[in-house]
Design a protein around this motif. Structure first.
Motif, PDB file in Angstrom:
ATOM      1  N   ILE A  70      -6.835  -3.190   0.896  1.00 52.87           N
ATOM      2  CA  ILE A  70      -6.008  -2.676   0.465  1.00 52.87           C
ATOM      3  C   ILE A  70      -5.623  -1.709   1.940  1.00 52.87           C
ATOM      4  O   ILE A  70      -3.889  -1.335   1.705  1.00 52.87           O
ATOM      5  CB  ILE A  70      -7.255  -1.339  -0.046  1.00 52.87           C
ATOM      6  CG1 ILE A  70      -7.386  -1.638  -1.318  1.00 52.87           C
ATOM      7  CG2 ILE A  70      -5.692   0.282  -0.388  1.00 52.87           C
ATOM      8  CD1 ILE A  70      -8.314  -0.729  -2.391  1.00 52.87           C
ATOM      9  N   GLY A  71      -5.974  -1.350   2.953  1.00 53.68           N
ATOM     10  CA  GLY A  71      -5.638  -0.723   3.836  1.00 53.68           C
ATOM     11  C   GLY A  71      -4.287  -1.506   4.701  1.00 53.68           C
ATOM     12  O   GLY A  71      -3.850  -0.988   4.954  1.00 53.68           O
ATOM     13  N   ILE A  72      -4.729  -2.902   4.666  1.00 56.76           N
ATOM     14  CA  ILE A  72      -4.076  -4.154   5.383  1.00 56.76           C
ATOM     15  C   ILE A  72      -2.872  -4.183   4.226  1.00 56.76           C
ATOM     16  O   ILE A  72      -1.522  -4.514   5.096  1.00 56.76           O
ATOM     17  CB  ILE A  72      -4.862  -5.465   5.412  1.00 56.76           C
ATOM     18  CG1 ILE A  72      -5.478  -4.936   6.861  1.00 56.76           C
ATOM     19  CG2 ILE A  72      -3.241  -5.868   5.847  1.00 56.76           C
ATOM     20  CD1 ILE A  72      -6.341  -6.118   7.082  1.00 56.76           C
ATOM     21  N   LEU A  73      -2.969  -4.396   3.012  1.00 57.35           N
ATOM     22  CA  LEU A  73      -2.215  -4.191   1.988  1.00 57.35           C
ATOM     23  C   LEU A  73      -0.762  -3.755   1.387  1.00 57.35           C
ATOM     24  O   LEU A  73       0.437  -3.743   1.074  1.00 57.35           O
ATOM     25  CB  LEU A  73      -2.382  -5.058   0.774  1.00 57.35           C
ATOM     26  CG  LEU A  73      -1.460  -5.457  -0.563  1.00 57.35           C
ATOM     27  CD1 LEU A  73      -0.333  -6.876  -0.075  1.00 57.35           C
ATOM     28  CD2 LEU A  73      -2.161  -5.906  -1.654  1.00 57.35           C
ATOM     29  N   VAL A  74      -1.387  -2.338   1.853  1.00 53.77           N
ATOM     30  CA  VAL A  74      -0.610  -1.540   0.840  1.00 53.77           C
ATOM     31  C   VAL A  74       0.524  -1.133   1.608  1.00 53.77           C
ATOM     32  O   VAL A  74       2.096  -0.783   1.214  1.00 53.77           O
ATOM     33  CB  VAL A  74      -1.305   0.552   0.772  1.00 53.77           C
ATOM     34  CG1 VAL A  74      -0.226   1.362   0.598  1.00 53.77           C
ATOM     35  CG2 VAL A  74      -2.228  -0.201  -0.570  1.00 53.77           C
ATOM     36  N   PRO A  75       0.533  -1.330   3.510  1.00 63.72           N
ATOM     37  CA  PRO A  75       2.290  -0.789   3.724  1.00 63.72           C
ATOM     38  C   PRO A  75       3.199  -1.061   3.608  1.00 63.72           C
ATOM     39  O   PRO A  75       4.208  -1.443   3.531  1.00 63.72           O
ATOM     40  CB  PRO A  75       1.331  -0.895   5.085  1.00 63.72           C
ATOM     41  CG  PRO A  75       0.144  -0.870   5.475  1.00 63.72           C
ATOM     42  CD  PRO A  75      -0.475  -0.888   3.817  1.00 63.72           C
ATOM     43  N   VAL A  76       2.474  -2.939   3.463  1.00 66.75           N
ATOM     44  CA  VAL A  76       3.647  -3.552   2.936  1.00 66.75           C
ATOM     45  C   VAL A  76       4.043  -3.984   2.066  1.00 66.75           C
ATOM     46  O   VAL A  76       4.965  -4.763   1.031  1.00 66.75           O
ATOM     47  CB  VAL A  76       3.141  -5.536   2.578  1.00 66.75           C
ATOM     48  CG1 VAL A  76       3.953  -6.628   2.805  1.00 66.75           C
ATOM     49  CG2 VAL A  76       2.431  -5.448   4.615  1.00 66.75           C
ATOM     50  N   THR A  77       3.296  -3.375   0.554  1.00 68.29           N
ATOM     51  CA  THR A  77       3.988  -3.304   0.152  1.00 68.29           C
ATOM     52  C   THR A  77       5.788  -2.550  -1.037  1.00 68.29           C
ATOM     53  O   THR A  77       6.325  -2.142  -1.590  1.00 68.29           O
ATOM     54  CB  THR A  77       2.976  -1.749  -1.713  1.00 68.29           C
ATOM     55  OG1 THR A  77       3.205  -1.316  -1.138  1.00 68.29           O
ATOM     56  CG2 THR A  77       2.016  -2.721  -1.728  1.00 68.29           C
ATOM     57  N   ALA A  78       5.929  -1.404   0.268  1.00 68.08           N
ATOM     58  CA  ALA A  78       7.290  -1.511   0.025  1.00 68.08           C
ATOM     59  C   ALA A  78       8.694  -2.403  -0.007  1.00 68.08           C
ATOM     60  O   ALA A  78       9.362  -2.155  -0.246  1.00 68.08           O
ATOM     61  CB  ALA A  78       7.645  -0.143   1.422  1.00 68.08           C
ATOM     62  N   LEU A  79       7.955  -3.777   0.862  1.00 64.16           N
ATOM     63  CA  LEU A  79       9.105  -4.882   1.513  1.00 64.16           C
ATOM     64  C   LEU A  79       8.876  -5.171  -0.040  1.00 64.16           C
ATOM     65  O   LEU A  79       9.446  -5.901  -0.897  1.00 64.16           O
ATOM     66  CB  LEU A  79       8.267  -5.139   2.241  1.00 64.16           C
ATOM     67  CG  LEU A  79       9.101  -6.797   2.381  1.00 64.16           C
ATOM     68  CD1 LEU A  79      10.661  -6.386   2.769  1.00 64.16           C
ATOM     69  CD2 LEU A  79       8.223  -7.681   3.889  1.00 64.16           C
ATOM     70  N   LEU A  80       7.197  -5.664  -1.023  1.00 63.99           N
ATOM     71  CA  LEU A  80       7.361  -6.270  -1.902  1.00 63.99           C
ATOM     72  C   LEU A  80       8.273  -5.837  -2.937  1.00 63.99           C
ATOM     73  O   LEU A  80       8.432  -6.335  -3.734  1.00 63.99           O
ATOM     74  CB  LEU A  80       5.722  -6.543  -2.425  1.00 63.99           C
ATOM     75  CG  LEU A  80       4.381  -6.971  -0.870  1.00 63.99           C
ATOM     76  CD1 LEU A  80       3.688  -7.085  -1.163  1.00 63.99           C
ATOM     77  CD2 LEU A  80       5.326  -8.601  -0.962  1.00 63.99           C
TER      78      LEU A  80
END
Length: 491
Positions: A70-80
């Motif tokens: 979750i810590g790795i994935l959440v920052p990328v959700t803004a792009l997704l």
């Protein structure tokens, strides 16, 4: 990214006739399923260690890996969220979560269970920022408090009933039912969302910066992993401090990259808005304070008061239920009165409750624990959602995905730091007490109990200091308006 361009595009999206109720219902059902499952598993660790013949250090990976993903994935959700529609993001998240849950339920080995847990985390990490961003998109600022309050109800109600439900299922059936019981709920969430969830965001499809994603993974992943692991094995282990160093270097390079690249994956210009920055700091402090209770109290109930896991869950449940009930109430009050009349009294209640916890003894009754916990949970309900809504209300629409991703990411980091910090303080206090007993080499059971309480008291003392810092920050919070709202008023 070009904020002005994104703003113009987003303004062309007509959401005036959209039915908000079914959309919120779809989000709430999915969030409840994911968050409920997140709190179910820890209580089953002793059974899983026997089932798969693994050590405590190994079994902790079921929790560490979940937080790490979750810590790795959440920052990328803004792009997704700028590449995929609301429906695509949410349905993908829930399908991943369902697949992971099925794998966990039928897992023949620990390795397969861990794989299922990682897939579940992928779903949860995708869903939480989407949920908050959707609320911001479909509700005007003056109505967001009530909507965010409903989300708050779900976020707190899951943890409130999770340990109790888990204890009941394990006592009556076995640990696999922790996953079997979630499968129908996850399937229903997918069907409901497929029928009712609408797209509420414009897609700008910015350029994907691979280097930013790599640095984000190293930075946030290294921080979450190092703090999570340190609470388990201590800071002396090489893998812990090397992960911390890698995380810090990766995070610094990630921040630099976001400031120089044309289309950042996480737009740090959100921090130019003062109330967003202030509340982000407050949420970091709040999450650490909250973890003092979430981590220490179950240990106190089971190791000091000698309750079963089921009884401990029942003891913690009233506070969680009260918090869940208060969340929509505080949301409505926020819409009417603004943040200050809620946040400051809430922080005072939190400070009071943590101060009461600093007097913890082995003689406390169950009723005493419930009462103090309820005071803390009421305080948290008055602070969490109103403060977050105030922060996000100040952002322009183009920064909504980035603001929600930043806030969710830093809360994951704060959770990992809080876990490591309070466990290490408690362990250190326990060891110090045992060093002063009559026979340190062979302490009596009573010595061990009193040492455990002494360590917990040290941890709560630190939490009290941190909560005072939160109260000071709270006095600077004030109502906010997005640039679009200010422009309308000026016109």
């Amino acid at each position: 990214m070009n904020p002005a361009g994104a703003e113009s595009t987003a303004s062309n999206l007509d959401l005036s006739g959209i039915k908000r109720g079914p959309i919120v219902a779809a989000l709430v059902i999915g969030a409840f399923v994911a968050i409920l499952n997140e709190t179910l598993l820890n209580i089953a660790f002793p059974d899983l260690m026997i089932e798969f013949a693994v050590s405590p250090a190994t079994i902790q990976w079921l929790s560490t890996a979940y937080m790490l993903v979750i810590g790795i994935l959440v920052p990328v959700t803004a792009l997704l969220q700028l590449w995929f529609t609301t429906r695509q993001m949410f349905l993908s998240a829930m399908i991943l979560f369902l697949v992971g849950t099925v794998i966990c339920g039928i897992a023949p080995s620990f390795e397969m269970l861990l794989i299922g847990r990682i897939i579940q985390a992928l779903g949860t990490g995708l869903m939480l920022p989407v949920m908050m961003n959707t609320i911001l998109a479909i509700y005007p600022p003056e109505q967001r408090g009530g909507a965010m309050g409903m989300i708050g109800l779900v976020i707190m109600f899951g943890p409130a009933i999770g340990p109790t439900l888990a204890g009941l299922l394990i006592e009556q059936l076995d640990w696999r039912w922790l996953f079997y019981s979630v499968i129908p709920l996850a399937a229903f969430s997918i069907i409901f969302a497929f029928a009712y969830l609408k797209n509420v965001s414009e897609l700008t499809r910015p350029k994907v910066d691979i280097l930013s994603i790599l640095l984000s993974t190293i930075g946030f992943g290294g921080l979450v992993y190092s703090f999570s692991k340190s609470g388990e094995v201590g800071w002396h282990e090489q893998e812990v401090y090397l992960a911390l160093i890698a995380g810090i270097i990766g995070l610094l390079l990630f921040v630099w990259r976001q400031l120089v690249v044309k289309e950042p994956i996480l737009d740090l210009r959100a921090f130019k808005f003062p109330m967003f920055s202030l509340v982000t700091i407050l949420m970091l402090v709040m999450m650490m304070t909250l973890f003092s209770t979430m981590i220490i109290m179950p240990l106190y109930l089971q190791n000091v008061l000698l309750m079963s896991a089921f009884a401990a869950g029942l003891t913690m449940m009233p506070g969680g239920i009260v918090n869940g009930i208060m969340a929509p109430v505080s949301g409505k009050l926020f819409d009417k009165f603004g943040p200050r009349v809620l946040v400051i009294p809430g922080l005072i209640l939190i400070v009071l409750s943590v101060w009461l916890f600093t007097g913890i003894t082995s003689e406390w009754s169950r009723g005493h624990v419930i009462a103090v916990n309820i005071i803390m949970m009421v305080g948290i309900s008055l602070v969490m959602m109103p403060a977050q809504t105030t922060a996000l209300n100040q952002l322009p629409r183009s920064l909504y995905p980035h603001g929600t991703a930043i806030m969710n990411t830093l809360q994951q980091v704060a959770g990992a730091i809080g876990t490591a910090l309070f466990i290490s303080v408690m362990t250190s206090g326990t060891k110090e007490y045992l060093g002063g007993v009559d026979n340190p080499a062979a302490p009596t059971p009573q010595d061990i109990v009193q040492a455990t309480v002494a360590g917990m008291d040290d941890a709560f003392t630190l939490a009290f200091i941190i909560s005072i810092a939160a109260l000071v920050i709270g006095f600077f919070i004030k109502p906010t308006k997005a640039p679009e709202e200010q422009a309308k008023q000026a016109a």
